[in-house]
Design an enzyme around this catalytic site. Structure first.
Site, PDB file in Angstrom:
ATOM      1  N   LYS A  40      61.562  26.478 -22.542  1.00  0.00           N
ATOM      2  CA  LYS A  40      62.181  25.981 -21.297  1.00  0.00           C
ATOM      3  C   LYS A  40      62.203  24.453 -21.218  1.00  0.00           C
ATOM      4  O   LYS A  40      63.078  23.880 -20.585  1.00  0.00           O
ATOM      5  CB  LYS A  40      61.450  26.557 -20.083  1.00  0.00           C
ATOM      6  N   ASN A  87      65.715  27.205 -17.136  1.00  0.00           N
ATOM      7  CA  ASN A  87      65.749  28.631 -17.507  1.00  0.00           C
ATOM      8  C   ASN A  87      67.175  29.167 -17.532  1.00  0.00           C
ATOM      9  O   ASN A  87      67.395  30.311 -17.930  1.00  0.00           O
ATOM     10  CB  ASN A  87      64.858  29.475 -16.571  1.00  0.00           C
ATOM     11  N   ASP A 103      64.008  29.789 -11.466  1.00  0.00           N
ATOM     12  CA  ASP A 103      62.681  30.375 -11.222  1.00  0.00           C
ATOM     13  C   ASP A 103      62.124  29.905  -9.875  1.00  0.00           C
ATOM     14  O   ASP A 103      61.491  30.676  -9.143  1.00  0.00           O
ATOM     15  CB  ASP A 103      61.690  29.946 -12.322  1.00  0.00           C
ATOM     16  N   GLY A 108      53.543  26.426 -17.259  1.00  0.00           N
ATOM     17  CA  GLY A 108      54.937  26.225 -16.879  1.00  0.00           C
ATOM     18  C   GLY A 108      55.308  26.922 -15.581  1.00  0.00           C
ATOM     19  O   GLY A 108      55.977  26.332 -14.722  1.00  0.00           O
ATOM     20  N   GLY A 151      55.292  40.318  -9.384  1.00  0.00           N
ATOM     21  CA  GLY A 151      56.245  39.336  -9.903  1.00  0.00           C
ATOM     22  C   GLY A 151      57.658  39.859 -10.122  1.00  0.00           C
ATOM     23  O   GLY A 151      58.538  39.095 -10.528  1.00  0.00           O
TER      24      GLY A 151
HETATM   25  P1  NAP Z   1      51.729  29.272 -19.688  1.00  0.00           P
HETATM   26  O1  NAP Z   1      52.606  28.073 -19.609  1.00  0.00           O
HETATM   27  O2  NAP Z   1      51.163  29.703 -20.997  1.00  0.00           O
HETATM   28  O3  NAP Z   1      50.508  29.019 -18.667  1.00  0.00           O
HETATM   29  C1  NAP Z   1      49.483  29.957 -18.469  1.00  0.00           C
HETATM   30  C2  NAP Z   1      48.368  29.354 -17.625  1.00  0.00           C
HETATM   31  O4  NAP Z   1      47.357  30.357 -17.492  1.00  0.00           O
HETATM   32  C3  NAP Z   1      47.698  28.139 -18.268  1.00  0.00           C
HETATM   33  O5  NAP Z   1      47.226  27.287 -17.257  1.00  0.00           O
HETATM   34  C4  NAP Z   1      46.528  28.795 -19.011  1.00  0.00           C
HETATM   35  O6  NAP Z   1      45.453  27.931 -19.248  1.00  0.00           O
HETATM   36  C5  NAP Z   1      46.120  29.845 -17.997  1.00  0.00           C
HETATM   37  N1  NAP Z   1      45.342  30.932 -18.591  1.00  0.00           N
HETATM   38  C6  NAP Z   1      45.694  31.709 -19.647  1.00  0.00           C
HETATM   39  N2  NAP Z   1      44.730  32.621 -19.887  1.00  0.00           N
HETATM   40  C7  NAP Z   1      43.748  32.395 -18.974  1.00  0.00           C
HETATM   41  C8  NAP Z   1      42.484  32.993 -18.720  1.00  0.00           C
HETATM   42  N3  NAP Z   1      42.027  34.031 -19.451  1.00  0.00           N
HETATM   43  N4  NAP Z   1      41.730  32.501 -17.708  1.00  0.00           N
HETATM   44  C9  NAP Z   1      42.191  31.462 -16.974  1.00  0.00           C
HETATM   45  N5  NAP Z   1      43.368  30.847 -17.166  1.00  0.00           N
HETATM   46  C10 NAP Z   1      44.149  31.312 -18.151  1.00  0.00           C
HETATM   47  O7  NAP Z   1      52.472  30.573 -19.122  1.00  0.00           O
HETATM   48  P2  NAP Z   1      53.545  30.598 -17.940  1.00  0.00           P
HETATM   49  O8  NAP Z   1      54.901  30.479 -18.498  1.00  0.00           O
HETATM   50  O9  NAP Z   1      53.100  29.645 -16.888  1.00  0.00           O
HETATM   51  O10 NAP Z   1      53.410  32.113 -17.431  1.00  0.00           O
HETATM   52  C11 NAP Z   1      52.269  32.541 -16.710  1.00  0.00           C
HETATM   53  C12 NAP Z   1      52.496  33.977 -16.234  1.00  0.00           C
HETATM   54  O11 NAP Z   1      53.569  34.020 -15.300  1.00  0.00           O
HETATM   55  C13 NAP Z   1      52.863  34.943 -17.366  1.00  0.00           C
HETATM   56  O12 NAP Z   1      52.177  36.145 -17.119  1.00  0.00           O
HETATM   57  C14 NAP Z   1      54.351  35.142 -17.186  1.00  0.00           C
HETATM   58  O13 NAP Z   1      54.774  36.404 -17.633  1.00  0.00           O
HETATM   59  C15 NAP Z   1      54.475  35.049 -15.675  1.00  0.00           C
HETATM   60  N6  NAP Z   1      55.836  34.649 -15.251  1.00  0.00           N
HETATM   61  C16 NAP Z   1      56.530  35.507 -14.477  1.00  0.00           C
HETATM   62  C17 NAP Z   1      57.798  35.168 -14.044  1.00  0.00           C
HETATM   63  C18 NAP Z   1      58.548  36.111 -13.167  1.00  0.00           C
HETATM   64  O14 NAP Z   1      59.780  35.999 -13.063  1.00  0.00           O
HETATM   65  N7  NAP Z   1      57.891  37.029 -12.496  1.00  0.00           N
HETATM   66  C19 NAP Z   1      58.370  33.925 -14.383  1.00  0.00           C
HETATM   67  C20 NAP Z   1      57.610  33.060 -15.198  1.00  0.00           C
HETATM   68  C21 NAP Z   1      56.336  33.437 -15.621  1.00  0.00           C
HETATM   69  P3  NAP Z   1      45.386  27.070 -20.634  1.00  0.00           P
HETATM   70  O15 NAP Z   1      46.491  26.069 -20.530  1.00  0.00           O
HETATM   71  O16 NAP Z   1      44.033  26.489 -20.605  1.00  0.00           O
HETATM   72  O17 NAP Z   1      45.623  28.064 -21.739  1.00  0.00           O
END
Ligand code: NAP
Length: 274
Positions: free
Chosen positions: A47, A68, A83, A110, A224
């Site tokens: 993205k 996106n 988003d 993100g 979500g």
């Molecule tokens: P990302 O950029 O990888 O960020 C994930 C965040 O979660 C980071 O801050 C990461 O910390 C933290 N994290 C990961 N594992 C963890 C754990 N065990 N304990 C505590 N913190 C943890 O991912 P993202 O794109 O933001 O997506 C996050 C979630 O949102 C995903 O599940 C995705 O599927 C969902 N999402 C849903 C939609 C929707 O339309 N519903 C849209 C976008 C995203 P670190 O940086 O330290 O690893």
């Protein structure tokens, strides 16, 4: 979701997942132009990386640090972010107005960036961000005016909890039913005021471990799927000039999720594409 809607509406259009490796983002974008695509969605992890290959990126997508949705028109490629709006529409659909309420985001990746921006724009405040990597939470809060970092420990979270009306899980913890050894919220029992709303960005499963925990805390819950559906509906507005049919998207997504069990909704479909 998109193909189900094209079919129901009788449109001759086609949406297909294209896995792209990190080194091929520029080539993939050039391919959209060369092949005469109307547009595209971009998902994790591209993205941000896609931005330099576009002719223009709208201010919201720039602020969110994520594109996106791409529109290809007259040979020009424009990037936007649905988003942010999709998250707000899902809150609206659930009858929740974040204006004037405090929010706490768990995670600083993100998606958290877009959610923080959405909540600030909708008048929520303060918008606290708790991330296990303090540098990432601090960077997010530097980029999104109105967001404030909170230390990743139970005492710091408890200190702000009384002002939290909306708690959002922006981590993948609980995705596809996988349990973390110690979920972040494990140490936060009884600190949030009852009656607030807990939102999990994860849509598979629909009832996530975070939402099950939140229910036990007396919080309302929202998964979500609404954000996923509404970001798609808003992408239609970019491509076709009219909002996409959310009811068809919900139906198609739920059918696919139940038929794939714990599989991913964004995985390439099995069998021939129509
Ligand atoms: P990302 O950029 O990888 O960020 C994930 C965040 O979660 C980071 O801050 C990461 O910390 C933290 N994290 C990961 N594992 C963890 C754990 N065990 N304990 C505590 N913190 C943890 O991912 P993202 O794109 O933001 O997506 C996050 C979630 O949102 C995903 O599940 C995705 O599927 C969902 N999402 C849903 C939609 C929707 O339309 N519903 C849209 C976008 C995203 P670190 O940086 O330290 O690893």
């Amino acid at each position: 979701m998109h193909n189900a809607a094209f079919r129901e509406l009788g449109w001759e259009a086609w949406y297909t997942p294209c896995p792209v490796s990190r080194g091929n983002v520029g080539a993939a974008v050039a391919g959209l132009r060369a092949l005469g695509f109307l547009g595209a969605n971009v998902t994790v992890p591209h993205k941000e990386a896609v931005m330099p290959y576009l002719d223009e990126v709208d201010p919201l997508a720039r602020q969110a640090g994520a594109v996106n949705t791409i529109l290809c028109r007259d040979g020009r490629l424009s990037g936007s972010n649905t988003d942010v709006g999709g998250f707000l529409l899902s809150l609206e659909e659930a009858g929740f107005d974040p204006a004037g309420r405090g929010a706490l985001l768990i995670g600083a990746g993100g998606a958290a960036r877009g959610v923080a921006l959405a909540l600030v724009q909708a008048g929520a405040g303060p918008v606290w961000v708790a991330g296990r990597d303090p540098a990432k939470a601090a960077a997010l809060c530097r980029d999104v005016a109105g967001a404030e970092p909170v230390a990743w420990d139970a005492a710091a979270v408890a200190a702000v909890a009384a002002g939290v009306g909306c708690l959002v899980n922006c981590t993948p913890v609980g995705m596809h039913g996988a349990a973390a050894a110690t979920p972040p919220w494990e140490g936060w029992h009884g600190v949030f005021p009852r009656g607030g709303l807990a939102v999990d960005l994860i849509y598979n499963p629909e009832r996530t471990p975070f939402l099950a925990w939140a229910e036990g805390q007396g919080l309302g819950t929202l998964g979500g799927l609404g954000m996923l559906v509404h970001q798609a509906a808003l992408a239609w507005e970019v491509w076709f000039g009219r909002r996409g049919p959310a009811e068809i998207f919900y139906r198609a997504a739920r059918t696919t999720l139940s038929s794939r069990g714990s599989g991913r909704l964004d995985a390439p479909p099995e069998g021939p594409l129509e």
